[in-house]
Design an enzyme around this catalytic site. Structure first.
Site, PDB file in Angstrom:
ATOM      1  CG  ASP A 132      -4.857   2.405   1.606  1.00  0.00           C
ATOM      2  OD1 ASP A 132      -3.896   2.002   0.937  1.00  0.00           O
ATOM      3  OD2 ASP A 132      -5.842   1.681   1.906  1.00  0.00           O
TER       4      ASP A 132
ATOM      5  CG  HIS B 258      -1.959  -1.055   1.203  1.00  0.00           C
ATOM      6  ND1 HIS B 258      -3.288  -0.789   0.912  1.00  0.00           N
ATOM      7  CD2 HIS B 258      -1.887  -2.390   1.375  1.00  0.00           C
ATOM      8  CE1 HIS B 258      -3.977  -1.914   0.923  1.00  0.00           C
ATOM      9  NE2 HIS B 258      -3.151  -2.911   1.204  1.00  0.00           N
TER      10      HIS B 258
HETATM   11  C1  UDX Z   1      -0.844  -6.497   0.026  1.00  0.00           C
HETATM   12  C2  UDX Z   1      -1.860  -7.570  -0.328  1.00  0.00           C
HETATM   13  O1  UDX Z   1      -1.441  -8.826   0.080  1.00  0.00           O
HETATM   14  C3  UDX Z   1      -2.200  -7.513  -1.752  1.00  0.00           C
HETATM   15  O2  UDX Z   1      -3.101  -8.554  -2.072  1.00  0.00           O
HETATM   16  C4  UDX Z   1      -2.817  -6.205  -2.091  1.00  0.00           C
HETATM   17  O3  UDX Z   1      -3.140  -6.149  -3.455  1.00  0.00           O
HETATM   18  C5  UDX Z   1      -1.816  -5.109  -1.720  1.00  0.00           C
HETATM   19  O4  UDX Z   1      -1.403  -5.244  -0.380  1.00  0.00           O
HETATM   20  P1  UDX Z   1       1.516  -7.717  -0.576  1.00  0.00           P
HETATM   21  O5  UDX Z   1       0.971  -9.002  -0.093  1.00  0.00           O
HETATM   22  O6  UDX Z   1       2.758  -7.276   0.024  1.00  0.00           O
HETATM   23  O7  UDX Z   1       0.437  -6.553  -0.539  1.00  0.00           O
HETATM   24  O8  UDX Z   1       1.722  -7.939  -2.155  1.00  0.00           O
HETATM   25  P2  UDX Z   1       1.961  -6.986  -3.363  1.00  0.00           P
HETATM   26  O9  UDX Z   1       0.779  -6.134  -3.624  1.00  0.00           O
HETATM   27  O10 UDX Z   1       2.374  -7.847  -4.462  1.00  0.00           O
HETATM   28  O11 UDX Z   1       3.145  -6.039  -2.916  1.00  0.00           O
HETATM   29  C6  UDX Z   1       4.415  -6.494  -2.587  1.00  0.00           C
HETATM   30  C7  UDX Z   1       5.433  -5.457  -2.994  1.00  0.00           C
HETATM   31  O12 UDX Z   1       6.661  -5.812  -2.383  1.00  0.00           O
HETATM   32  C8  UDX Z   1       5.660  -5.398  -4.484  1.00  0.00           C
HETATM   33  O13 UDX Z   1       5.711  -4.053  -4.915  1.00  0.00           O
HETATM   34  C9  UDX Z   1       7.017  -6.053  -4.680  1.00  0.00           C
HETATM   35  O14 UDX Z   1       7.796  -5.503  -5.721  1.00  0.00           O
HETATM   36  C10 UDX Z   1       7.671  -5.796  -3.341  1.00  0.00           C
HETATM   37  N1  UDX Z   1       8.658  -6.867  -3.053  1.00  0.00           N
HETATM   38  C11 UDX Z   1       8.253  -8.132  -2.756  1.00  0.00           C
HETATM   39  C12 UDX Z   1      10.001  -6.558  -3.109  1.00  0.00           C
HETATM   40  O15 UDX Z   1      10.373  -5.417  -3.404  1.00  0.00           O
HETATM   41  N2  UDX Z   1      10.891  -7.535  -2.843  1.00  0.00           N
HETATM   42  C13 UDX Z   1      10.545  -8.800  -2.527  1.00  0.00           C
HETATM   43  O16 UDX Z   1      11.443  -9.618  -2.299  1.00  0.00           O
HETATM   44  C14 UDX Z   1       9.168  -9.111  -2.478  1.00  0.00           C
END
Ligand code: UDX
Length: 460
Positions: A120, A26
């Site tokens: 948000d 987020h």
């Molecule tokens: C959460 C929810 O789980 C997701 O479903 C919703 O849409 C947004 O909030 P998250 O689970 O962390 O987020 O997943 P995601 O939305 O994919 O965001 C993860 C972020 O972390 C991505 O921008 C990704 O690039 C970053 N990341 C992940 C890294 O920079 N390095 C990593 O090793 C793993």
């Protein structure tokens, strides 16, 4: 996608207030949006939960909210963490503190009212405060358009008696009005009580309906039909301004230390040969699933880069990779605790992504033309995975219990079979569309201009 937005003369240095949620998925899109607005001449004041200040950005003002509220009260932890309950608590615990902070900021800047507060969509409590103090709000949806459409439809499914789920046999029931979704895709959490979930979604929808506009991190060539449903359903302007991470690539906001050595390792791998495995910042797995994944990757005999972040495994006992795994995969496998994901996905060596389908990860994969193995966990992830498989056809779901043989077959399907090749070709087409929408006159560039005009036109 915006409805009529009046052209207004630019007011140099007009301020926009922003308030993200303190989670990686987020925070990043909010900071990227801040960068977009800043680049167009708006000044930025960013409110944030005091316990986790984002890295400072030159030219922005940062305002901590709720100093003294322990992080443990606001952030869920543990295998059965109730993220939804935590969101509601976040609003309750920080609402009063936010009112004080917002009032202070407004008093300090008397005579130069901010254009608006962009918050948000989970922060309905803060929106109520802003309304009270006469500050217009816009809502940022960090998920996709299909997810918001599904949230809009949730109450009707409850009224029909389909939710909460009565019978597991109904999990695969197709939802005619929400094609290609199935009823199971609407079970957003298995740890959150139904009432809490309904309450949370109602507040998200209120935040959208009571706002002056909804900003969505998507683009119309990807989700045009769902964006139209939102425009008709909400009655406020809708701005599809994504993919924000590509429009503002310099707005970095990693909450964990990034291990960039994997980029050197990727440099040594063959083009499109590596599977990148990462399930975002919140999803977790059991120790047993970790072991099955390890052997599935090892037995596939293909190169992989795997993110095992510190709290990935929910376990009270021994946590770790199985004995023998390192020897078997030495040279063709790399494990890091946090990767520079966007750079990894954009690297020529990466040919596939095992993802939990958080929206950021899904969008990042699409923008680099990388096909996916989908393993959704909760929230919007099942919806995103369904679209990847059924609508965009750039990946497929790894269903059921995680088991090494099944994993091995999935990896081979993506890399070695014709079906995987077709997915890769379609992913490349989507990547091209994403590139087009950001160019001058492209759909997202146009929406961003409309959004900035709209902000400038709000009363001083
Ligand atoms: C959460 C929810 O789980 C997701 O479903 C919703 O849409 C947004 O909030 P998250 O689970 O962390 O987020 O997943 P995601 O939305 O994919 O965001 C993860 C972020 O972390 C991505 O921008 C990704 O690039 C970053 N990341 C992940 C890294 O920079 N390095 C990593 O090793 C793993």
């Amino acid at each position: 996608m915006a409805s009529e937005a009046g052209k207004a003369p630019a007011i140099p240095g007009r301020r926009v207030l922003m308030f993200p949620l303190p989670f990686q998925g987020h925070l990043s899109p909010m900071l990227q949006l801040a960068d977009v607005l800043h680049a167009r001449g708006l000044r930025v004041t960013l409110f944030h939960a005091a316990f986790n200040a984002p890295d400072p950005v030159a030219g922005y003002r940062f305002v901590p909210v709720g100093a003294g509220v322990p992080a443990a009260d606001l952030v869920p932890t543990g295998s059965d963490a109730d993220f939804v309950g935590a969101l509601l608590r976040f609003n309750e615990r920080l609402q009063g503190a936010f009112q004080d902070s917002l009032r202070e900021v407004l008093e300090e800047e008397e005579g130069a009212r901010p254009a608006c507060l962009v918050l948000d969509s989970n922060l309905r409590g803060m929106q109520v405060v802003a309304d009270r103090l006469g500050v217009p709000t816009l809502v940022l949806r960090t998920g996709g358009a299909a997810c918001l459409v599904a949230y809009m439809a949730f109450p009707a499914l409850c009224d029909k008696g389909l939710l909460p789920l009565q019978d597991h046999a109904q999990l695969n029931m197709p939802l005619d009005d929400l094609q290609p979704l199935q009823l199971g895709d609407m079970v957003f959490s298995t740890t959150t009580p139904h009432e809490t979930m309904s309450n949370c979604l109602e507040r998200i929808m209120e935040s959208a309906r009571y706002s002056s506009g909804v900003i969505i991190n998507t683009f119309s060539e990807l989700e045009g039909a769902d964006l139209q449903k939102i425009i008709h359903g909400l009655g406020v302007p809708v701005y599809a301004v994504g993919p924000l991470h590509k429009i503002s690539p310099s707005a970095q906001s990693s909450m964990l230390d990034t291990d960039k050595t994997c980029l050197n390792w990727l440099d040594k791998q063959e083009v499109k040969s590596v599977l990148f495995v990462s399930i975002g910042s919140l999803a977790s797995m059991t120790q047993e699933e970790l072991v099955e994944t390890a052997w599935g990757l090892a037995n596939s005999c293909l190169p992989f880069l795997w993110v095992i972040r510190p709290n990935l495994v929910q376990c009270s006992g021994k946590v770790g990779l199985p004995e023998g795994f390192e020897e078997v995969t030495r040279g063709r496998g790399m494990v890091v605790s946090w990767a520079p994901q966007q750079e990894v996905l954009g690297h020529q060596a990466v040919g596939g992504f095992w993802t939990h389908n958080g929206w950021n990860s899904t969008l990042e994969s699409i923008c680099e033309g990388v096909p996916m193995i989908c393993r959704p966990h909760f929230a919007d992830q099942m919806i995103n995975a369904r679209y990847v498989q059924e609508v965009w056809k750039v990946g497929f779901e790894l269903e059921g219990k995680l088991e090494r043989g099944k994993i091995e077959r999935s990896v081979r399907k993506l890399f070695c079979q014709e079906e995987g090749g077709e997915m890769r070709r379609r992913a490349k087409d989507l990547e091209d569309k994403a590139t087009e929408c950001m160019k001058k006159g492209g759909s997202s560039e146009t929406r961003i201009n409309l959004l900035v005009d709209f902000m400038m036109s709000l009363p001083c």
